[in-house]
Write an enzyme that holds these catalytic residues in place. Structure first.
Site, short mmCIF file in Angstrom:
data_model
loop_
_atom_site.label_atom_id
_atom_site.label_comp_id
_atom_site.label_asym_id
_atom_site.label_seq_id
_atom_site.Cartn_x
_atom_site.Cartn_y
_atom_site.Cartn_z
N ILE A 131 0.86 -1.14 -0.08
CA ILE A 131 0.00 -0.01 -0.02
C ILE A 131 1.15 1.33 0.01
CG2 ILE A 131 -1.96 1.00 1.26
CD1 ILE A 131 -2.62 -1.74 0.20
N HIS A 132 0.91 2.02 -0.98
CA HIS A 132 1.65 3.22 -1.10
C HIS A 132 0.95 4.48 -1.72
CE1 HIS A 132 2.14 2.04 -5.26
NE2 HIS A 132 2.54 3.30 -5.35
#
Length: 360
Positions: free
Chosen positions: A214-215
């Protein structure tokens, strides 16, 4: 010809490896690393593992707001171009490095070759969408990974210099997946992961864990969304390996993670291929990982409302999940029929790099 290639982020390093090999058979390549990803685990290791030539220039520009970063890159790249006087500037994808390189070249009347052109999420709130649209309308040569991307460009009136070369990421996965297995089988990869939080990853088995990344700003900079993702991951009934982006690691919502979630340092490309290929499912907001999961036969749940890679949705290998605890859990625990394998033909034949090299 002299080709000035501009990279700066982890996905661009992966794409540059096969393209640089193809380009250097017939041309001189000057490689510029903007420094957008400057952490050693997100930069240096990729150049070492993928045998990418050492950058001729490392601009060291990382951090800051989108405007600050892009402006500083634009100024520095322009100076390199004035010195090198390239015949073509080559940019990849949709990062700030991509846009800065395209703008610098366009203002100097240097033709731009955009690899991974024509992708559209149709969500202009995404910085990546803004970068890719602007770059496509500057570029003289547009290498599209799929026919959908070609059609997106045609719908915007971009028809000259457009070619469906296939996806260079397929080249990279096919070239490196076997190398990864030979270099580091799963048990060795797991044993060497640097666990930041949770139990040791070395105890996990093939198809016995989820892999999460998740970024994206839309998820990580919204505390309510990040907390929702954390709460959903906490309810999964298998361990989760999460190679955590440095800027996400210190978010206060991360303190709510359960013990079965192994936060680990960012990993190199070969290790990531191993982790992806052996996971029971990938949960991600990344564009590239959606495709890599497909190419490696691993189901994927994309934590976004839309995807540029609509081809991955065919057959149910990849599905979109709203940032809602119940929806994430339903999608992450869905049954996937893997008997017929995946269909990768929409992404070409695995020879995109050679076709891109012939465009210049």
């Amino acid at each position: 010809m002299k080709i000035l290639t501009i990279v700066g982020a982890r996905p661009q390093f992966i794409k540059a490896a096969p393209v640089s090999r193809a380009l250097r058979k017939a041309h001189r390549e000057v490689l510029v690393h903007t420094g957008q990803h400057y952490d050693a685990n997100m930069s240096d290791i990729f150049f070492e593992e993928l045998h990418i030539p050492k950058p001729d220039y490392n601009l060291g520009i990382g951090g800051g707001s989108h405007g600050q970063m892009t402006g500083r890159m634009l100024e520095a790249i322009e100076q390199v171009m004035l010195k090198e006087k390239p015949d073509v500037a080559l940019v990849y994808g949709d990062t700030n490095s991509t846009l800065a390189g395209a703008l610098a070249a366009g203002k100097l009347l240097i033709p731009v070759l955009h690899v991974e052109a024509g992708l559209r999420s149709f969500n202009r709130a995404m910085p990546e969408e803004q970068n890719r649209v602007l770059t496509d309308h500057i570029a003289a040569l547009l290498s599209c990974p799929t026919q959908t991307a070609v059609e997106n460009l045609h719908a915007e009136g971009v028809t000259q210099g457009v070619r469906n070369t296939g996806d260079v990421m397929l080249d990279a996965v096919r070239y490196n997946a076997q190398l990864a297995q030979e270099a580091k089988p799963l048990h060795k990869t797991l044993a060497q992961l640097r666990v930041l939080r949770g139990k040791s990853a070395a105890l996990l088995e093939d198809k016995g864990y989820y892999l999460a990344t998740i970024h994206r700003q839309e998820n990580t900079d919204a505390p309510d969304k990040l907390l929702t993702i954390v709460e959903a991951l906490n309810e999964l009934n298998h361990p989760v390996i999460w190679p955590v982006h440095p800027r996400v690691r210190e978010r206060k919502e991360m303190a709510r993670l359960g013990d079965h979630i192994r936060l680990v340092e960012p990993v190199g490309y070969l290790d990531m291929l191993m982790l992806t290929g052996h996971a029971r499912m990938v949960l991600t907001d990344s564009g590239g990982l959606q495709k890599e999961a497909l190419f490696l036969g691993t189901p994927c749940t994309t934590l976004r409302d839309e995807t540029e890679w609509v081809e991955t949705l065919e057959g149910g290998w990849n599905v979109l999940a709203k940032i809602d605890r119940a929806d994430i859990l339903a999608k992450a625990t869905r049954a996937v029929d893997t008997r017929n394998g995946t269909a990768c033909s929409a992404f070409g034949d695995g020879n995109a790099a050679e076709k891109i090299a012939r465009m210049v």
